[in-house]
Design a protein around this motif. Structure first.
Motif, PDB file in Angstrom:
ATOM      1  N   CYS A 575       0.836  -1.214   0.000  1.00  0.00           N
ATOM      2  CA  CYS A 575       0.000   0.000   0.000  1.00  0.00           C
ATOM      3  C   CYS A 575       0.867   1.258   0.000  1.00  0.00           C
ATOM      4  O   CYS A 575       0.607   2.207  -0.749  1.00  0.00           O
ATOM      5  N   LEU A 576       1.901   1.268   0.825  1.00  0.00           N
ATOM      6  CA  LEU A 576       2.803   2.427   0.889  1.00  0.00           C
ATOM      7  C   LEU A 576       3.536   2.605  -0.434  1.00  0.00           C
ATOM      8  O   LEU A 576       3.683   3.727  -0.934  1.00  0.00           O
ATOM      9  N   THR A 577       3.964   1.503  -1.029  1.00  0.00           N
ATOM     10  CA  THR A 577       4.724   1.559  -2.292  1.00  0.00           C
ATOM     11  C   THR A 577       3.893   2.134  -3.426  1.00  0.00           C
ATOM     12  O   THR A 577       4.333   3.029  -4.148  1.00  0.00           O
ATOM     13  N   VAL A 578       2.684   1.614  -3.601  1.00  0.00           N
ATOM     14  CA  VAL A 578       1.831   2.065  -4.709  1.00  0.00           C
ATOM     15  C   VAL A 578       1.455   3.537  -4.524  1.00  0.00           C
ATOM     16  O   VAL A 578       1.515   4.337  -5.467  1.00  0.00           O
ATOM     17  N   ALA A 579       1.081   3.916  -3.301  1.00  0.00           N
ATOM     18  CA  ALA A 579       0.724   5.319  -3.044  1.00  0.00           C
ATOM     19  C   ALA A 579       1.927   6.228  -3.273  1.00  0.00           C
ATOM     20  O   ALA A 579       1.784   7.343  -3.790  1.00  0.00           O
ATOM     21  N   ASP A 580       3.120   5.755  -2.918  1.00  0.00           N
ATOM     22  CA  ASP A 580       4.350   6.535  -3.100  1.00  0.00           C
ATOM     23  C   ASP A 580       4.617   6.791  -4.585  1.00  0.00           C
ATOM     24  O   ASP A 580       4.928   7.905  -5.003  1.00  0.00           O
ATOM     25  N   ILE A 581       4.476   5.743  -5.404  1.00  0.00           N
ATOM     26  CA  ILE A 581       4.705   5.887  -6.849  1.00  0.00           C
ATOM     27  C   ILE A 581       3.689   6.863  -7.446  1.00  0.00           C
ATOM     28  O   ILE A 581       4.043   7.772  -8.206  1.00  0.00           O
ATOM     29  N   CYS A 582       2.407   6.684  -7.094  1.00  0.00           N
ATOM     30  CA  CYS A 582       1.359   7.540  -7.658  1.00  0.00           C
ATOM     31  C   CYS A 582       1.522   8.992  -7.239  1.00  0.00           C
ATOM     32  O   CYS A 582       1.185   9.913  -7.994  1.00  0.00           O
ATOM     33  N   ALA A 583       2.036   9.220  -6.028  1.00  0.00           N
ATOM     34  CA  ALA A 583       2.159  10.587  -5.513  1.00  0.00           C
ATOM     35  C   ALA A 583       3.444  11.278  -5.954  1.00  0.00           C
ATOM     36  O   ALA A 583       3.612  12.474  -5.742  1.00  0.00           O
ATOM     37  N   THR A 584       4.355  10.531  -6.567  1.00  0.00           N
ATOM     38  CA  THR A 584       5.625  11.125  -6.999  1.00  0.00           C
ATOM     39  C   THR A 584       5.463  11.888  -8.299  1.00  0.00           C
ATOM     40  O   THR A 584       6.009  12.974  -8.481  1.00  0.00           O
ATOM     41  N   ASN A 585       4.692  11.283  -9.210  1.00  0.00           N
ATOM     42  CA  ASN A 585       4.542  11.870 -10.540  1.00  0.00           C
ATOM     43  C   ASN A 585       3.296  11.237 -11.165  1.00  0.00           C
ATOM     44  O   ASN A 585       3.225  10.024 -11.271  1.00  0.00           O
ATOM     45  N   PRO A 586       2.314  12.043 -11.579  1.00  0.00           N
ATOM     46  CA  PRO A 586       1.077  11.471 -12.127  1.00  0.00           C
ATOM     47  C   PRO A 586       1.307  10.576 -13.338  1.00  0.00           C
ATOM     48  O   PRO A 586       0.482   9.727 -13.650  1.00  0.00           O
ATOM     49  N   GLU A 587       2.443  10.756 -14.026  1.00  0.00           N
ATOM     50  CA  GLU A 587       2.709   9.972 -15.232  1.00  0.00           C
ATOM     51  C   GLU A 587       3.326   8.602 -14.925  1.00  0.00           C
ATOM     52  O   GLU A 587       3.472   7.770 -15.826  1.00  0.00           O
ATOM     53  N   LEU A 588       3.718   8.361 -13.667  1.00  0.00           N
ATOM     54  CA  LEU A 588       4.492   7.156 -13.353  1.00  0.00           C
ATOM     55  C   LEU A 588       3.669   5.873 -13.336  1.00  0.00           C
ATOM     56  O   LEU A 588       4.133   4.825 -13.754  1.00  0.00           O
ATOM     57  N   TRP A 589       2.458   5.945 -12.806  1.00  0.00           N
ATOM     58  CA  TRP A 589       1.695   4.714 -12.592  1.00  0.00           C
ATOM     59  C   TRP A 589       1.077   4.246 -13.900  1.00  0.00           C
ATOM     60  O   TRP A 589       0.395   4.990 -14.591  1.00  0.00           O
ATOM     61  N   ASN A 590       1.324   3.008 -14.251  1.00  0.00           N
ATOM     62  CA  ASN A 590       0.714   2.431 -15.450  1.00  0.00           C
ATOM     63  C   ASN A 590       0.501   0.932 -15.223  1.00  0.00           C
ATOM     64  O   ASN A 590       0.881   0.385 -14.187  1.00  0.00           O
TER      65      ASN A 590
END
Length: 874
Positions: A575-590
Motif C-alpha cells: 500500500c505504501l509503495t503504490v501510493a508513493d509511486i502515484c504521488a511522486t509523478n502522475p505519469e508514473l503509474w501504469n
C-alpha cells in the motif's frame, strides 16, 4: 550617477544608436547594483523613474508637450511604478477628441522609435470616451486603467480619465471582485492549481506576483487603497500581514530581476536552463544542484505564503464587499467552535494561543463533518497569528499528541483533514521535521512535487484504496487496505517516509529513526513502532525489487521475502509503495508497474505461506509450465510429438521465465512458421503484463539485441523488460515488453508496420545504425554520471549488472551495441526510467557463456562509459 539623465539628452542624441547606448549603460548600472545587493525595490522603481524621464524627453522632442488636450499615461505594472529589466512598458496616449491624421502619424513615429530601441512596448491611442467604452467590456483594460498614472501632457484630460475609471458605473466593486476572483481561478487552473510546477512562472503561478496584484486591484477598486501600505493603514491588512506580503514580494522581485538580467527576451518562467544561473546570482550555492534546490525551497515557501494570504484576504474582502452586513447562519459545534455557513470558526478570539491543542480539535471537527469546506477568514487570521507566536512545537504538548493520534485513527482524516492541516501550516507547527521539508524540491524530472506536497498526496492516495471504484486501477491495494487493522501506522509511515530528505545522509535511515522516536513519544507499543520504522526504512524496497531486479528468479523472491518477514509487513508495504509511486509523478503509474508489483506481491505471499525454509522447486515449476502449455497446444491440433521435437531445441530457462500461455503462443506460431530459418516477429494483440509483448525469433547474430531496440526506439517505443533466450541450435527467442511514449500498449493498427520493419532490419543482418536525435529540451539541463555496478550474486554462471545514465535517445541501443562489440551475451534486462535517469538491470555472461571475470567487468564498464559519453546532449 554613471549614466546620463534622459531629460538632459540633446536633440542630436535622440537617434536609435545613441539612445540604445544610453539604455545599455543604464542596464549595466542596474545589473551591477543588483549584484552588489542593492535593494531590488529601489531598482524596480528606479527603472520606472528612468523610463518616465526618457518618455517625457521623447514626448517633448516630438512636440507633443505644446499640444492641448493630449496626455501620455502609464498603465498596468508600469502605472504602479514597477519595471523589471524586460517588463512590458504599457502606455496610453489619451485625448479628449480623436487625433487628426497628421498628429496620429506623429504619435506612430514616437511609438516606432520605442520599438526600434527594443523596448517591450504595449500601447494604445484612445479618446477618454473610447477608454470608457472598451474598459467596460474588457476586464484586463479596466484593471490596467485603474493603475493609470500621468507621465506628461494635459492634466485635465487625465483628470477626466480618472473620474471615469473611478465612477461607480465603471465596474461596480461587487462585479469587479467576482470577475477578478473568477479570473484568478481560471489562471490557477492553467497551472493545475498548484504552486509546485517544475518550471514555475514567477508572475502567474498560484502564489506568484499576480496573486499580490489581485489583492491590490480589489482593494483599490472597493476601498480606494492604492498600495499595500495604504491597505494596512486602512485596516484591511494587519501590520504583520503587510510586512509578510512586502517580504514575499521583495523575494519574488529578486528572483524575477535575476531571471531578466539572464535573459535576452521577455519571459517569467523559471525554466531548468535558468534555475542554476538565477540561483548563483542570488547567492544560493552548494555542491551539485544544492544551490538550485535551496533557492527553489525558498521560492516555493514564498509562493505558499502568498497563496495563503491571498485566499484569506480575498475571503475577507468578499465578506466586506458582497455580504454588506448580512449574517450567515451560525450553528454551535462545541464550546470552542461553531459553523458559519460551510466554514468552521473559533468562538473565542485568542483560543489557539490560550490552548494550542485546540487547533487539532478544529481538524477533528472537520474530519467528523465532510460538509465543512474550510476555515473562516477571522479564524484563519487567528491561526496564522498563533502559529507565529508559538515558542514550541505542538507535539511537545501531551493533549495535542492524543488528539493527533485520534486524527490518525479517524476514518475521514485522510479525506479532508490532513491536506488542510498541511495547507494551513499546522503540520509544520506540530512536527519540527515536517517544517524542514516544506518547499524542499529536487532538481530532477522524476519528483514533480516538493517533498511535503508529495507526502500529502501520498496520504490522499492511501485514502483512494478505501473505495471499490478504484479496484481496477489498484486491485491489490483495494483488497488489502480495507482489512489493515491499524491504518494509523501506515499514515505515520507515510508522513515520515521522506522526512529525512535534504538533511544529508540516507533519508530512509534518518526517517526510520525519527519515526520510531515519534511512535514511542505518542504512546505506541514497541512492535507498532518497529513496524512503522521498518516501513520508512524500506519504503523503496518493493519498487526497486519489482522494477530493477529479476523477479522471475526464485532466489530474488526468497531474498525479498526474508527482508519483508511476514504477510502483515508485505500488505502494509505494498500500500505504501503504490501510493508513493502515484504521488511522486502522475505519469508514473501504469499497467506495467501494476503488473510487476502484483507479480512480486503474490510470489512473495506464496513464499511466505510456503515457509522460507521450503524454497520453490524450480524443476516442478518448469514441469508445470510445460504441462499447461502442452495442453493448450494440443487443443490447437498439434501432436505431442511435434511439441516434444520443438522443445528439445529449448533450454530449461525458457520454461522457467515464461508463463504457460506465452509458451503456447510462441510455439504455436513457430510450428506454423513456413521457413524456420527466417525471422518471425509476434506482437500480442491484447496487453500482456501491462504492456505489448514483442517476440523475436531469428538466427542468432552479433548485435541482435541492439538492432531490435534501435528499431523500436525509431518508432518512439520504450522497452521496459527483455528476456533474451538462445536455443541449443543457435536461434534466439527474445521477448520485449514495450510501451508507447505515454506508457500505454502499442495500438493494434501499428503492429503490421512494426513487424515489417523489424523483419527488414533482421534480414539485412548488418550492425544497426543507432539513431542520434536531439534530446528533449528538459534533458539538456541535467547531468547524470554514468555508473556501472556489478552486483553480488549467488549464481556462479551469470553476472548481474546495474547501469545508471542520463536517459538520452538511443541509450539502450548503445548498451546493446557495446555488449555485441565485446561479445557479451545478454540474457535478461529490466529497463527503468526515473525522470532524467535510466536505471537498468542486466543479466549477462562472457564470451564463453560463463560469469564475467574482473578484467571483463572492467573492460565492459570502461566501454559503456565511453560510448554513452558520445550520446550526451551538447
Amino acid at each position: 550617477m554613471p549614466f546620463q539623465s534622459p531629460l538632459t539628452f540633446s536633440d542630436e542624441q535622440i537617434n536609435v544608436s545613441e539612445l540604445k547606448s544610453q539604455l545599455e549603460q543604464f542596464a549595466a548600472y542596474q545589473k551591477k547594483e543588483f549584484t552588489d545587493h542593492h535593494p531590488v525595490s529601489d531598482l524596480v522603481l528606479g527603472r520606472s523613474d528612468y523610463t518616465d524621464l526618457l518618455l517625457t524627453r521623447l514626448w517633448q522632442y516630438y512636440g507633443f508637450a505644446k499640444l492641448p488636450n493630449i496626455s501620455l499615461v502609464a498603465v498596468g505594472g508600469y502605472g504602479r511604478g514597477e519595471l523589471h529589466p524586460l517588463s512590458d512598458i504599457d502606455i496610453l496616449v489619451v485625448s479628449k477628441k480623436r487625433l487628426p491624421d497628421a498628429l496620429g502619424a506623429k504619435v506612430s513615429e514616437f511609438i516606432t522609435l520605442l520599438w526600434d530601441l527594443r523596448l517591450e512596448i504595449g500601447h494604445a491611442v484612445r479618446t477618454v470616451d473610447e477608454c470608457g467604452e472598451i474598459g467596460r467590456s474588457d476586464l484586463t483594460v479596466a484593471t490596467n486603467l485603474q493603475e493609470a498614472r500621468l507621465l506628461t501632457g494635459c492634466e485635465d484630460t487625465f483628470h477626466q480619465l480618472k473620474m471615469l475609471v473611478h465612477s461607480e458605473s465603471f465596474w461596480p466593486s461587487e462585479i469587479f471582485y467576482k470577475a477578478k476572483v473568477q479570473e484568478q481561478t481560471a489562471r490557477h487552473a492553467r497551472y493545475h492549481d498548484t504552486t509546485y510546477n517544475l518550471e514555475p512562472d514567477i508572475k502567474s503561478t498560484p502564489g506568484g506576483l499576480r496573486d499580490i496584484h489581485t489583492l491590490s486591484w480589489v482593494a483599490r477598486r472597493h476601498f480606494g487603497a492604492t498600495s499595500l501600505f495604504e491597505m494596512s493603514r486602512y485596516g484591511f491588512l494587519t501590520d504583520a500581514e503587510y510586512r509578510e506580503l512586502v517580504e514575499c514580494q521583495e523575494f519574488l522581485w529578486r528572483v524575477r530581476f535575476a531571471l531578466h538580467i539572464d535573459l535576452k527576451r521577455y519571459d517569467n518562467r523559471l525554466t531548468f536552463a535558468h534555475q542554476p544561473p538565477v540561483a548563483e546570482t542570488l547567492g544560493f550555492v552548494g555542491e551539485g544542484n544544492r544551490g538550485v534546490e535551496m533557492m527553489m525551497k525558498e521560492f516555493y515557501r514564498t509562493l505558499r505564503r502568498v497563496a495563503e494570504l491571498n485566499k484569506m484576504l480575498l475571503k475577507l474582502f468578499g465578506q466586506a464587499i458582497l455580504n454588506r452586513g448580512v449574517e450567515s447562519s451560525v450553528q454551535i459545534i462545541s464550546e470552542d467552535f461553531q459553523r458559519r455557513g460551510s466554514l468552521i470558526e473559533a468562538r473565542k478570539p485568542a483560543l489557539f494561543q490560550a490552548r494550542p491543542e485546540s487547533i487539532l480539535d478544529m481538524f477533528l471537527h472537520i474530519a467528523n463533518d465532510s460538509t465543512i469546506e474550510g476555515v473562516s477568514p477571522p479564524t484563519l487570521r487567528q491561526l496564522r497569528t498563533a502559529r507565529r507566536r508559538f515558542n514550541k512545537f505542538l507535539h511537545t504538548i501531551p493533549e495535542a499528541r492524543e488528539k493527533f493520534l485520534e486524527l490518525c485513527r479517524h476514518p475521514n482524516a485522510l479525506h479532508n483533514a490532513f491536506g488542510l492541516m498541511h495547507k494551513l501550516g499546522v503540520l509544520s507547527a506540530y512536527l519540527p521535521q515536517w517544517s524542514q521539508i516544506v518547499g524542499q524540491m529536487q532538481f530532477d524530472l522524476f519528483h514533480v512535487y516538493t517533498v511535503d506536497e508529495h507526502s500529502v498526496r501520498l496520504l490522499k492516495h492511501l485514502n483512494t484504496f478505501s473505495y471499490a471504484k478504484n479496484h481496477s486501477k489498484h486491485p491489490i491495494c483495494c483488497e488489502v487496505y480495507p482489512r489493515i487493522q491499524k491504518k494509523e501506522l501506515l499514515i505515520i509511515a507515510a508522513i515520515f517516509h521522506d522526512i529525512g530528505k535534504g538533511r544529508g545522509g540516507d533519508h530512509s535511515v534518518i526517517g526510520a529513526e525519527e519515526a520510531y522516536a515519534f511512535c514511542r513519544e505518542h504512546g505506541l507499543s514497541t512492535p507498532e513502532a518497529n513496524l512503522v520504522s521498518w516501513l520508512v526504512r524500506h519504503h523503496l524496497l518493493m519498487s526497486v525489487t519489482a522494477q530493477r531486479r529479476d523477479i522471475y528468479d526464485p532466489d530474488v523472491i526468497a531474498e525479498f521475502a526474508k527482508k519483508v518477514r511476514d504477510e502483515e509487513y508485505l500488505e502494509y508495504l505494498v500500500c505504501l509503495t503504490v501510493a508513493d509511486i502515484c504521488a511522486t509523478n502522475p505519469e508514473l503509474w501504469n499497467s506495467w508497474k501494476r503488473t510487476l508489483l502484483a507479480e512480486l506481491f503474490y510470489s512473495t505471499q506464496r513464499a511466505l505461506r510456503r515457509g522460507l525454509e521450503n524454497p520453490v522447486d524450480v524443476r516442478e515449476r518448469i514441469r508445470h509450465n510445460q504441462q499447461m502449455a502442452s495442453a493448450l497446444l494440443r487443443k490447437e491440433g498439434f501432436s505431442s510429438r511435434e511439441i516434444d521435437v520443438m522443445w528439445q531445441r529449448f533450454k530449461a530457462d525458457y520454461f522457467l521465465r515464461h508463463s504457460h500461455k506465452q509458451i503456447a503462443w510462441h510455439c504455436a506460431n513457430l510450428l506454423r512458421h513456413e521457413d524456420p530459418t527466417k525471422p518471425l516477429i509476434l506482437i500480442s494483440k491484447k496487453p500482456t503484463r501491462g504492456g505489448t509483448e514483442v517476440f523475436v525469433y531469428n538466427k542468432d547474430q552479433n548485435g541482435l539485441f541492439a538492432t531490435v531496440v534501435a528499431e523500436l526506439d525509431r518508432r518512439n517505443f520504450n522497452v521496459h523488460d527483455a528476456q533474451v533466450m538462445t536455443s541449443k541450435d543457435g536461434y534466439v527467442f527474445d521477448t520485449f515488453m514495450v510501451l508507447d511514449q505515454h506508457g500505454n500498449p502499442i495500438e493494434e493498427g501499428r503492429h503490421k508496420a512494426v513487424i515489417k520493419h523489424l523483419i527488414h532490419v533482421l534480414e539485412d543482418g548488418r550492425p544497426t545504425k543507432i539513431r542520434t536525435r536531439r534530446a528533449p529540451r528538459n534533458l539538456q539541463h541535467f547531468k547524470v554520471k554514468t555508473k556501472v555496478d556489478f552486483l553480488p550474486s549467488k549464481s556462479k554462471k551469470r553476472t548481474t549488472m546495474e547501469f545508471v545514465a542520463l536517459d538520452t535517445p538511443g541509450l539502450l541501443a548503445t548498451v546493446g551495441a557495446t555488449f555485441a562489440e565485446l561479445n557479451i551475451n545478454l540474457h535478461a534486462a529490466k529497463i527503468t526510467t526515473i525522470g532524467e535517469r535510466a536505471e537498468d538491470f542486466f543479466i549477462i555472461t562472457g564470451t564463453d557463456g560463463s560469469k564475467l571475470s574482473e578484467e571483463e567487468e572492467q573492460r565492459l564498464s570502461e566501454a559503456l562509459i565511453a560510448n554513452v559519453a558520445e550520446l550526451a546532449p551538447s
